[in-house]
Write an enzyme that holds these catalytic residues in place. Structure first.
Site, PDB file in Angstrom:
ATOM      1  N   ARG A 163     -55.996-101.116 -31.748  1.00  0.00           N
ATOM      2  CA  ARG A 163     -55.647-101.626 -30.409  1.00  0.00           C
ATOM      3  C   ARG A 163     -56.177-100.690 -29.325  1.00  0.00           C
ATOM      4  O   ARG A 163     -55.507-100.386 -28.346  1.00  0.00           O
ATOM      5  CB  ARG A 163     -54.122-101.752 -30.236  1.00  0.00           C
ATOM      6  CG  ARG A 163     -53.344-102.859 -30.898  1.00  0.00           C
ATOM      7  CD  ARG A 163     -53.870-104.230 -30.679  1.00  0.00           C
ATOM      8  NE  ARG A 163     -54.897-104.507 -31.671  1.00  0.00           N
ATOM      9  CZ  ARG A 163     -54.652-104.744 -32.958  1.00  0.00           C
ATOM     10  NH1 ARG A 163     -53.445-104.797 -33.390  1.00  0.00           N
ATOM     11  NH2 ARG A 163     -55.627-104.966 -33.811  1.00  0.00           N
ATOM     12  N   SER A 224     -47.044-108.660 -28.654  1.00  0.00           N
ATOM     13  CA  SER A 224     -46.379-107.398 -29.005  1.00  0.00           C
ATOM     14  C   SER A 224     -46.307-106.524 -27.765  1.00  0.00           C
ATOM     15  O   SER A 224     -47.336-106.293 -27.130  1.00  0.00           O
ATOM     16  CB  SER A 224     -47.169-106.659 -30.079  1.00  0.00           C
ATOM     17  OG  SER A 224     -47.325-107.492 -31.196  1.00  0.00           O
ATOM     18  N   GLU A 322     -48.221-101.893 -25.058  1.00  0.00           N
ATOM     19  CA  GLU A 322     -49.567-102.429 -25.282  1.00  0.00           C
ATOM     20  C   GLU A 322     -50.139-103.038 -23.990  1.00  0.00           C
ATOM     21  O   GLU A 322     -51.295-102.811 -23.663  1.00  0.00           O
ATOM     22  CB  GLU A 322     -49.488-103.487 -26.396  1.00  0.00           C
ATOM     23  CG  GLU A 322     -50.834-103.898 -26.920  1.00  0.00           C
ATOM     24  CD  GLU A 322     -50.728-105.027 -27.944  1.00  0.00           C
ATOM     25  OE1 GLU A 322     -50.302-104.765 -29.085  1.00  0.00           O
ATOM     26  OE2 GLU A 322     -51.084-106.164 -27.589  1.00  0.00           O
TER      27      GLU A 322
HETATM   28  C1  LIG Z   1     -48.100-114.829 -27.303  1.00  0.00           C
HETATM   29  C2  LIG Z   1     -49.086-113.692 -27.372  1.00  0.00           C
HETATM   30  C3  LIG Z   1     -49.588-113.261 -28.596  1.00  0.00           C
HETATM   31  C4  LIG Z   1     -50.517-112.212 -28.673  1.00  0.00           C
HETATM   32  N1  LIG Z   1     -50.995-111.819 -29.893  1.00  0.00           N
HETATM   33  C5  LIG Z   1     -51.910-110.820 -29.988  1.00  0.00           C
HETATM   34  C6  LIG Z   1     -52.421-110.411 -31.260  1.00  0.00           C
HETATM   35  O1  LIG Z   1     -52.081-110.964 -32.303  1.00  0.00           O
HETATM   36  N2  LIG Z   1     -53.309-109.392 -31.306  1.00  0.00           N
HETATM   37  C7  LIG Z   1     -53.753-108.764 -30.173  1.00  0.00           C
HETATM   38  O2  LIG Z   1     -54.569-107.850 -30.285  1.00  0.00           O
HETATM   39  N3  LIG Z   1     -53.283-109.130 -28.935  1.00  0.00           N
HETATM   40  C8  LIG Z   1     -52.382-110.135 -28.827  1.00  0.00           C
HETATM   41  N4  LIG Z   1     -51.886-110.499 -27.596  1.00  0.00           N
HETATM   42  C9  LIG Z   1     -52.325-109.784 -26.399  1.00  0.00           C
HETATM   43  C10 LIG Z   1     -53.476-110.484 -25.618  1.00  0.00           C
HETATM   44  O3  LIG Z   1     -53.589-111.827 -25.972  1.00  0.00           O
HETATM   45  C11 LIG Z   1     -54.828-109.818 -25.831  1.00  0.00           C
HETATM   46  O4  LIG Z   1     -54.756-108.459 -25.480  1.00  0.00           O
HETATM   47  C12 LIG Z   1     -55.951-110.477 -25.026  1.00  0.00           C
HETATM   48  O5  LIG Z   1     -57.190-109.950 -25.405  1.00  0.00           O
HETATM   49  C13 LIG Z   1     -55.767-110.335 -23.526  1.00  0.00           C
HETATM   50  O6  LIG Z   1     -56.724-111.186 -22.906  1.00  0.00           O
HETATM   51  P1  LIG Z   1     -56.570-111.660 -21.410  1.00  0.00           P
HETATM   52  O7  LIG Z   1     -57.845-112.351 -21.042  1.00  0.00           O
HETATM   53  O8  LIG Z   1     -55.326-112.424 -21.262  1.00  0.00           O
HETATM   54  O9  LIG Z   1     -56.501-110.255 -20.662  1.00  0.00           O
HETATM   55  P2  LIG Z   1     -55.636-109.880 -19.370  1.00  0.00           P
HETATM   56  O10 LIG Z   1     -54.202-109.811 -19.745  1.00  0.00           O
HETATM   57  O11 LIG Z   1     -56.011-110.728 -18.220  1.00  0.00           O
HETATM   58  O12 LIG Z   1     -56.180-108.396 -19.145  1.00  0.00           O
HETATM   59  C14 LIG Z   1     -55.902-107.371 -20.083  1.00  0.00           C
HETATM   60  C15 LIG Z   1     -56.700-106.116 -19.716  1.00  0.00           C
HETATM   61  O13 LIG Z   1     -58.089-106.364 -19.896  1.00  0.00           O
HETATM   62  C16 LIG Z   1     -58.797-106.180 -18.662  1.00  0.00           C
HETATM   63  N5  LIG Z   1     -59.850-107.195 -18.597  1.00  0.00           N
HETATM   64  C17 LIG Z   1     -59.688-108.545 -18.645  1.00  0.00           C
HETATM   65  N6  LIG Z   1     -60.894-109.142 -18.581  1.00  0.00           N
HETATM   66  C18 LIG Z   1     -61.828-108.159 -18.476  1.00  0.00           C
HETATM   67  C19 LIG Z   1     -63.258-108.134 -18.351  1.00  0.00           C
HETATM   68  N7  LIG Z   1     -63.995-109.255 -18.326  1.00  0.00           N
HETATM   69  N8  LIG Z   1     -63.872-106.924 -18.231  1.00  0.00           N
HETATM   70  C20 LIG Z   1     -63.163-105.770 -18.266  1.00  0.00           C
HETATM   71  N9  LIG Z   1     -61.802-105.736 -18.391  1.00  0.00           N
HETATM   72  C21 LIG Z   1     -61.156-106.907 -18.480  1.00  0.00           C
HETATM   73  C22 LIG Z   1     -57.752-106.354 -17.577  1.00  0.00           C
HETATM   74  O14 LIG Z   1     -58.149-105.717 -16.387  1.00  0.00           O
HETATM   75  C23 LIG Z   1     -56.541-105.730 -18.242  1.00  0.00           C
HETATM   76  O15 LIG Z   1     -56.578-104.340 -18.141  1.00  0.00           O
HETATM   77  C24 LIG Z   1     -50.946-111.557 -27.492  1.00  0.00           C
HETATM   78  C25 LIG Z   1     -50.436-111.984 -26.245  1.00  0.00           C
HETATM   79  C26 LIG Z   1     -49.513-113.051 -26.182  1.00  0.00           C
HETATM   80  C27 LIG Z   1     -48.987-113.497 -24.862  1.00  0.00           C
END
Ligand SMILES: Cc1cc2nc3c(=O)[nH]c(=O)nc-3n(C[C@H](O)[C@H](O)[C@H](O)COP(=O)(O)OP(=O)(O)OC[C@H]3O[C@@H](n4cnc5c(N)ncnc54)[C@H](O)[C@@H]3O)c2cc1C
Length: 328
Positions: A163, A224, A322
């Protein structure tokens, strides 16, 4: 084309945990060029900025009134070679997984159902059920905040860990697209196996509230909330014998513990809410902090702190959140 600018939209509407107030500005970038242009414009002002993908791994403060937010919405999947794909950062992660499974490309089927965008996936090296993005990652395009330059970052540059990547350690900027090398030319029957695996994973995740579902409050979360702590084997031996622990290296000098187990054993039960707070532990999974309806970012942060304090007092372990906390 120029990016769309919107005012008066609360960021809680754009995050899965549903908290976050109205920012100074919200810019929606629909293409790679708009993304680059918007970032350069905002950076030139010197104001506070934040890049928002699918909002599934962030807790944004109730009053982020100084913050200029760029929402990443550039889409597209391009085939560069056998199993070699370039995917725009704003593409939905699970749509990308579905595309791979449908085209018989292996390596991400166990990452089905993870919310968010492709561009955010390398940030914390998303993983689940034995797969992580590092295994299929090739390179990405990065607009670097420090230099203002467009860079190509190869896998070794990302320093992927559990992670974790360099993007969580001060390398700031914008990912515009990501390239993957999936497993192609697989034996007959593989596509069917992958399709079945995808369904299996989606079912398992749904039973833990880990697939977004508007009607299920347990999914109004960041997934998480804490990473599984990694400790020395000698420290792990000081814990109760039934504490789950997985070796992190061959000689098992470092082991990964279960944050969910530590939380429950420190007395934090599923479904717990503090007083009249609308933040609650998921009723399905002790590791998820959820918005039961109308929670504030402050309430989410308070519950997170409570969990950390309980685990620290019981086991002497500091749980690391996280999601990113923004504008707190
Ligand atoms: C129900 C649920 C289940 C989940 N299960 C998992 C799992 O099984 N495994 C896991 O690893 N994660 C999991 N996650 C966490 C999450 O889905 C991941 O971390 C995902 O990659 C976040 O993507 P996002 O586009 O929503 O990012 P955001 O929440 O919008 O951003 C997260 C971070 O990434 C940065 N960011 C976003 N886009 C970019 C870009 N283009 N360039 C640079 N930085 C950027 C943001 O600035 C921020 O710091 C879960 C979340 C939820 C709500």
């Amino acid at each position: 084309m120029t990016a769309i600018r919107a005012n008066n939209i609360a960021l809680g509407e754009l995050t899965t945990i549903g908290v976050g107030g109205v920012p100074a500005e919200l810019i929606v970038a629909k293409t790679r060029d708009e993304l680059i242009e918007s970032a350069r414009e905002v950076w030139a002002t010197g104001e506070d900025w934040f890049l928002l993908g699918g909002g599934s791994n962030v807790v944004i403060a109730d009053s982020p009134s100084e913050l200029h937010v760029i929402k990443v919405e550039n889409k597209g999947i391009e085939r560069l070679g056998q199993g070699h794909l370039r995917v725009q950062a704003g593409e939905n992660w699970d749509d990308f997984v579905a595309h791979c499974v449908e085209h018989g490309l292996g390596g991400v089927e166990s990452l089905s159902g993870i919310p968010g965008t492709v561009g955010a996936a390398p940030v914390q090296n998303i993983g689940a059920y034995g797969q992580e993005i590092a295994e299929v990652f090739v390179r990405l395009e990065f607009l670097d905040y420090a230099s203002g330059d467009l860079q190509i970052l190869e896998k070794a540059d990302l320093e992927f860990g559990y992670r974790d990547s360099i993007l969580k350690h001060g390398k700031l900027g914008v990912i515009t697209w990501v390239e993957f090398q999936l497993l192609a030319d697989l034996p007959a029957g593989s596509t069917e196996l992958m399709k079945r695996r995808r369904i299996e994973v989606l079912e398992q995740r749904a039973s833990k509230g880990m697939v977004l579902n508007e009607n299920d409050r347990d999914t109004h979360s960041c997934g998480s909330f804490f990473t599984n702590p990694i400790v020395s084997a000698s420290f792990a031996r000081s814990l109760p014998q039934d504490a789950p622990a997985w070796p992190m290296d061959e000689d098992a000098e470092r082991v990964k513990l279960s944050a969910a187990w530590l939380i429950e054993q420190s007395g934090v039960r599923k479904g717990l809410q503090l007083g009249s707070s609308n933040a609650g532990i998921s009723t399905k999974h002790a590791l998820a902090i959820t918005n039961r309806g109308g929670a504030t970012a402050k309430e989410i942060a308070e519950l997170a702190r409570f969990v950390q304090e309980r685990v620290a007092a019981t086991f002497g372990i500091n749980l690391i959140p996280e999601p990113s906390f923004i504008a707190f």
